[in-house]
Design a protein around this motif. Structure first.
Motif, PDB file in Angstrom:
ATOM      1  N   ALA A 359       0.577  -1.093   0.171  1.00  0.00           N
ATOM      2  CA  ALA A 359       0.102  -0.116  -0.913  1.00  0.00           C
ATOM      3  C   ALA A 359       0.449   1.083   0.401  1.00  0.00           C
ATOM      4  O   ALA A 359       2.441   0.859   0.613  1.00  0.00           O
ATOM      5  N   THR A 360       0.288   2.286  -0.536  1.00  0.00           N
ATOM      6  CA  THR A 360       1.173   3.206  -0.773  1.00  0.00           C
ATOM      7  C   THR A 360       1.121   4.539   0.128  1.00  0.00           C
ATOM      8  O   THR A 360       1.630   5.703   0.387  1.00  0.00           O
ATOM      9  N   TYR A 361       0.142   4.336   0.040  1.00  0.00           N
ATOM     10  CA  TYR A 361      -0.487   5.577   1.649  1.00  0.00           C
ATOM     11  C   TYR A 361      -1.083   7.082   1.241  1.00  0.00           C
ATOM     12  O   TYR A 361      -0.198   7.920   1.809  1.00  0.00           O
ATOM     13  N   ASN A 362      -1.275   7.266  -0.563  1.00  0.00           N
ATOM     14  CA  ASN A 362      -0.991   8.920  -1.238  1.00  0.00           C
ATOM     15  C   ASN A 362       0.752   9.596  -0.872  1.00  0.00           C
ATOM     16  O   ASN A 362       0.802  10.541  -1.208  1.00  0.00           O
ATOM     17  N   ASP A 363       1.493   8.266  -0.476  1.00  0.00           N
ATOM     18  CA  ASP A 363       2.991   8.786  -0.229  1.00  0.00           C
ATOM     19  C   ASP A 363       3.354   8.010  -1.088  1.00  0.00           C
ATOM     20  O   ASP A 363       4.120   6.878  -1.961  1.00  0.00           O
ATOM     21  N   ALA A 382       0.867  -0.816  -4.889  1.00  0.00           N
ATOM     22  CA  ALA A 382      -0.824  -0.044  -5.491  1.00  0.00           C
ATOM     23  C   ALA A 382      -0.524   1.229  -5.514  1.00  0.00           C
ATOM     24  O   ALA A 382       0.236   1.375  -5.328  1.00  0.00           O
ATOM     25  N   ASP A 383      -1.439   2.372  -6.437  1.00  0.00           N
ATOM     26  CA  ASP A 383      -1.296   3.297  -6.565  1.00  0.00           C
ATOM     27  C   ASP A 383      -0.487   3.897  -6.980  1.00  0.00           C
ATOM     28  O   ASP A 383       0.442   4.485  -6.782  1.00  0.00           O
ATOM     29  N   SER A 384       0.220   3.110  -8.034  1.00  0.00           N
ATOM     30  CA  SER A 384       1.606   3.512  -7.902  1.00  0.00           C
ATOM     31  C   SER A 384       1.974   4.236  -8.865  1.00  0.00           C
ATOM     32  O   SER A 384       3.178   5.005  -8.596  1.00  0.00           O
ATOM     33  N   MET A 385       1.046   5.167  -9.545  1.00  0.00           N
ATOM     34  CA  MET A 385       1.677   6.630 -10.131  1.00  0.00           C
ATOM     35  C   MET A 385       1.300   8.180  -8.781  1.00  0.00           C
ATOM     36  O   MET A 385       1.623   8.610  -9.891  1.00  0.00           O
TER      37      MET A 385
END
Length: 407
Positions: A359-363, A382-385
């Protein structure tokens, strides 16, 4: 968008061109807004710098900086000095939880007119631009260096300059030195003596009008990790870097010697080469370069070695609580880690679990710091961009050196 990183190996020799430093770019963009003669070369292509640039050029009264913490702090100081202009400065839901009271109180003491629109001590802010005539302020020294830099950047435009007293042990000194060095380059006179900083007003013509931004050392950290996790003899050359860097994260060159990675400086490039293996525990105080803590912790996890990192108190107020986020994701992979408010301890690990979803936590730094583990195991990001915040071409650059990445 979720990306799958298959277990990979990198080319024995690679070259990457890395965009300008976000830290330097955002400081220079603010100075350019104050002194329109300044020209900037090798500007960062990060989301944060784009947000900063757009905010400084817009004439609208509501400015949304999204997740860009540096922009929030620097723009608060900038708009406080814009006499006659009134703006609302806001951001993402996480930004509305991030503290800014220390900076707002300091600016209001200097004569600014800033009020909170929702939660006291956090954005969004209503800022009515004023002429700031007072010039003395005291801050706790262990606050985010971005508060201090925000004040220093507007100081040469204040009628009487600025005298700043810092109480206690200063956090992230290299970032304060970076700000003062950039001010010096355009002809501003500054003094930094112990816990006292003085910035004189700049009333004469600029000394330097064209400034070149050095490439981002924080972005280089992921390649240090990749080389550390690679076979002996692996080389990656990065540009454009200089040995006399203003960036605190240039400490990487020294730190990664402990991982067997040597750095060679030549003609504005650095070549990272894996020369030896290390199984010894890593112990570091990262008070001056906390942004590379995630990279170092994940490098140690990938190599299966112990580490103890301190000086991390600012990580709890970043895009996410980075210490808690690190603990969550490292434990998913099978690592044993403990965290406090300002430190982390990682135990030796024998194996990493396969196909974990990170998980990337918007970070952005969570995504990029875990990516090098694909040299040891398969994983998903996740959320790689989210990487576009500081390094939009990150995944393409990894593919170019041998990483196997798919959607």
């Amino acid at each position: 968008m979720k990306l799958t990183l298959q277990k990979s190996s990198v080319n024995s020799k690679s070259e990457i061109q890395i965009t300008g430093s976000k830290s330097e770019s955002n400081r220079l963009l603010l100075l350019q807004a104050l002194y329109s003669d300044i020209k900037i070369k090798n500007l960062s292509n990060s989301d944060d710098s784009n947000v900063m640039q757009q905010a400084l050029q817009t004439s609208t009264n509501v400015i949304d900086v999204h997740h860009a913490g540096t922009a929030m702090r620097f723009l608060t100081a900038f708009f406080a000095t814009q006499n006659g202009r009134e703006v609302t400065l806001t951001g993402s839901s996480r930004m509305k939880e991030r503290p800014i009271q220390v900076l707002v109180e300091a600016l209001n003491l200097l004569g600014a007119d800033i009020t909170y629109l929702e939660t006291t001590g956090c954005p969004p802010l209503k800022i009515k631009g004023n002429v700031l005539t007072k010039n003395k302020v005291t801050l706790k020294a262990n606050v985010s260096s971005q508060y201090i830099s925000a004040l220093l950047l507007i100081a040469p435009k204040l009628e009487n300059g600025l005298e700043l007293t810092l109480e206690g042990e200063i956090t992230s000194v290299p970032y304060i030195n970076m700000t003062l060095d950039l001010l010096n380059q355009i002809g501003v006179e500054t003094v930094f003596d112990d816990n006292f900083i003085k910035v004189k007003p700049l009333n004469k013509e600029l000394k330097a009008k064209s400034l070149v931004v050095e490439s981002d050392w924080s972005s280089a950290s992921y390649y240090y990790s990749i080389v550390a996790l690679s076979e002996i003899g692996t080389e990656i050359t990065l540009s454009a870097y200089k040995e006399s860097s203003l960036q605190g994260d240039s400490a990487l060159a020294n730190i990664y010697k402990q991982f067997g990675v040597e750095t060679t400086f030549l003609n504005n490039t650095i070549t990272l080469k894996k020369n030896s293996k290390n199984t010894n525990a890593i112990k570091l105080d990262l008070n001056n370069s906390p942004d590379i803590a995630q990279t170092i912790a994940v490098t140690c996890l990938g190599l299966g070695i112990k580490c103890h990192l301190t000086g991390l108190h600012t990580l709890k107020i970043k895009e996410t609580d980075r210490l808690l986020a690190l603990k969550n994701e490292i434990e998913k992979l099978g690592g044993k880690i403990s965290v406090t408010n300002d430190s982390l301890g990682l135990e030796e690990s024998i194996f990493l679990k396969n196909d974990c979803e990170i998980a990337t936590y918007n970070d952005h730094r969570m995504a990029m710091s875990f990516a090098p583990l694909a040299l040891k195991t398969s994983l998903q990001i996740a959320d790689s961009m989210v990487v576009s915040k500081s390094y939009p071409t990150f995944w393409d650059d990894l593919k170019s050196i041998g990483f196997k990445i798919s959607k």
